[in-house]
Structure formats: structure tokens, C-alpha cells
Design a protein around this motif. Structure first.
Motif, short mmCIF file in Angstrom:
data_model
loop_
_atom_site.label_atom_id
_atom_site.label_comp_id
_atom_site.label_asym_id
_atom_site.label_seq_id
_atom_site.Cartn_x
_atom_site.Cartn_y
_atom_site.Cartn_z
N ALA A 90 50.71 65.55 58.36
CA ALA A 90 51.21 64.18 58.30
C ALA A 90 52.33 63.97 59.30
O ALA A 90 52.44 62.90 59.88
N SER A 91 53.16 64.97 59.52
CA SER A 91 54.29 64.79 60.43
C SER A 91 53.81 64.60 61.87
O SER A 91 54.38 63.81 62.61
N ARG A 92 52.75 65.31 62.25
CA ARG A 92 52.27 65.14 63.62
C ARG A 92 51.65 63.75 63.81
O ARG A 92 51.74 63.16 64.88
N ALA A 93 51.05 63.19 62.76
CA ALA A 93 50.50 61.84 62.85
C ALA A 93 51.62 60.82 63.06
O ALA A 93 51.46 59.87 63.83
N ILE A 94 52.74 61.01 62.39
CA ILE A 94 53.86 60.09 62.54
C ILE A 94 54.44 60.19 63.94
O ILE A 94 54.73 59.18 64.58
N ILE A 95 54.58 61.41 64.44
CA ILE A 95 55.11 61.59 65.80
C ILE A 95 54.19 60.91 66.82
O ILE A 95 54.65 60.18 67.70
N VAL A 96 52.89 61.15 66.69
CA VAL A 96 51.94 60.56 67.64
C VAL A 96 51.90 59.05 67.49
O VAL A 96 51.91 58.33 68.50
N SER A 97 51.90 58.53 66.28
CA SER A 97 51.82 57.08 66.10
C SER A 97 53.04 56.38 66.68
O SER A 97 52.91 55.36 67.35
N GLN A 98 54.21 56.94 66.45
CA GLN A 98 55.41 56.30 66.97
C GLN A 98 55.54 56.45 68.48
O GLN A 98 56.07 55.57 69.14
N THR A 99 55.04 57.54 69.02
CA THR A 99 55.08 57.73 70.48
C THR A 99 54.10 56.81 71.17
O THR A 99 54.47 56.07 72.09
N VAL A 100 52.85 56.84 70.75
CA VAL A 100 51.81 56.08 71.43
C VAL A 100 52.01 54.57 71.22
O VAL A 100 51.78 53.79 72.14
N ALA A 101 52.44 54.17 70.05
CA ALA A 101 52.62 52.74 69.78
C ALA A 101 53.67 52.13 70.70
O ALA A 101 53.55 50.96 71.10
N ARG A 102 54.67 52.88 71.06
CA ARG A 102 55.73 52.35 71.91
C ARG A 102 55.29 52.11 73.35
O ARG A 102 55.99 51.49 74.13
N LEU A 103 54.11 52.58 73.69
CA LEU A 103 53.56 52.29 75.01
C LEU A 103 53.28 50.79 75.16
O LEU A 103 53.28 50.27 76.28
N SER A 104 53.07 50.10 74.06
CA SER A 104 52.75 48.68 74.12
C SER A 104 53.90 47.85 74.71
O SER A 104 53.67 46.86 75.41
N ALA A 105 55.14 48.25 74.47
CA ALA A 105 56.28 47.45 74.94
C ALA A 105 56.39 47.42 76.46
O ALA A 105 56.44 46.34 77.05
N PRO A 106 56.44 48.57 77.15
CA PRO A 106 56.52 48.46 78.62
C PRO A 106 55.28 47.80 79.23
O PRO A 106 55.39 47.08 80.22
N TYR A 107 54.13 48.02 78.62
CA TYR A 107 52.91 47.38 79.12
C TYR A 107 53.04 45.86 79.03
O TYR A 107 52.72 45.14 79.98
N LEU A 108 53.51 45.37 77.88
CA LEU A 108 53.65 43.92 77.71
C LEU A 108 54.78 43.35 78.56
O LEU A 108 54.66 42.24 79.09
N ILE A 109 55.86 44.08 78.69
CA ILE A 109 56.96 43.60 79.53
C ILE A 109 56.48 43.48 80.97
O ILE A 109 56.85 42.54 81.68
#
Length: 170
Positions: free
Chosen positions: A1-20
Motif C-alpha cells: 500500500a505504501s508504494r501505491a501512495i508514493i507512486v500515486s502522489q508522484t505521478v499525479a503531480r505531473l498534471s500540474a506542470p503539464y497544465l501550466i
């Protein structure tokens, strides 16, 4: 479960620079106006090479904790969802803003977690469907649900474009 949280929070934050990078930032008026004016200019600071670096970093973290195929699927899924939310932001707001970027990150985290939770059963179903006839594909519960979701999304989209009246924001 901890690796899923790390991956979800890392990959999800890619959306911000892409949208900016791809959308205009909507300046807000208020006590933080100077910060918002900076964010309008941040589009020029977030270059495509930085978005590519962020994508590579996300892919690397997801690959280290899962596998390359899952990592690629997660990165592409987040970018597709970010593209969709960016188009909605353009339509509703004329661009993106901080709260909208944060909401998009939350949606991307949920998407990544859902994909990670269901990836094994999806892979098993897809591999199983290769062995059965196409007509048997609809009998698989998760595939049937996915087909219903796609059909409903398409129908709502077509209704919105062809039947519904003009949006209140137009």
C-alpha cells in the motif's frame, strides 16, 4: 500500500506542470495578486523539457516500484486526464488556477490508485479474453462495466453537443 501512495502522489503531480505549460493561468484579484501575476508568467518557465523531465522522473519512480508497462500506462493516463481537465478549465474558467490544479492532482491520484488496485484483474481479464471468442468478451463483468461506462460517456457527450442548450457560462 505504501508504494501505491508514493507512486500515486508522484505521478499525479505531473498534471500540474503539464497544465501550466499548455493552458493559460487565470489571474485572480485579491491579497495574493502578486503571486498570481507570477503564476501567469510561470507558463514560460515551465518548458517542454521540464515537462519531459517530470514525465521521465514519474516513469522512473513508478518503474522502480512496479513495472515499466504499468509505469507507462500510469503516466499516459495522468496526461490524458490532465488534458481533459485542462479543456474543461479552458471552457469554464478560461484557463487554470491554483485550486483547479490542486483538484486535478486529487483526481489524478484517485485515477492512479484505481489503476494500481485493478491492474492485476484487468491484466488477467485481458489475457483471458485472448483465449475466448470476442462474443464472450461481454460476459466478463469488468469488461461489460467498462463498455457500459464508455457507451454512457459517449451518449452524454453527444447529448451535450447535439441536444442540450447552451451552457450557462457561454
Amino acid at each position: 500500500a505504501s508504494r501505491a501512495i508514493i507512486v500515486s502522489q508522484t505521478v499525479a503531480r505531473l498534471s500540474a506542470p503539464y497544465l501550466i505549460r499548455t493552458k493559460d493561468y487565470v489571474p485572480e484579484v485579491g491579497p495574493k495578486s502578486n503571486f498570481y501575476r507570477f503564476m501567469v508568467e510561470a507558463k514560460h518557465l515551465v518548458s517542454w523539457s521540464r515537462v519531459l523531465f517530470g514525465s521521465s522522473y514519474c516513469f522512473g519512480v513508478a518503474t522502480a516500484l512496479y513495472d515499466p508497462l504499468s509505469a507507462a500506462f500510469l503516466v499516459v493516463s495522468v496526461l490524458l486526464l490532465a488534458t481533459y481537465t485542462g479543456r474543461r478549465g479552458d471552457y469554464l474558467l478560461g484557463g487554470v488556477m491554483g485550486d483547479y490544479l490542486g483538484g486535478t492532482i486529487c483526481m489524478c491520484e484517485i485515477l492512479v490508485l484505481l489503476v494500481l488496485v485493478s491492474k492485476d484483474s484487468i491484466a488477467e481479464n485481458l489475457l483471458g479474453t485472448i483465449k475466448v471468442e470476442f462474443s464472450g468478451l461481454y460476459d466478463i463483468k469488468s469488461v461489460r462495466s467498462l463498455l457500459h461506462f464508455v457507451a454512457l460517456s459517449f451518449a452524454l457527450s453527444m447529448w451535450g453537443k447535439c441536444v442540450a442548450g447552451p451552457d450557462i457560462y457561454d
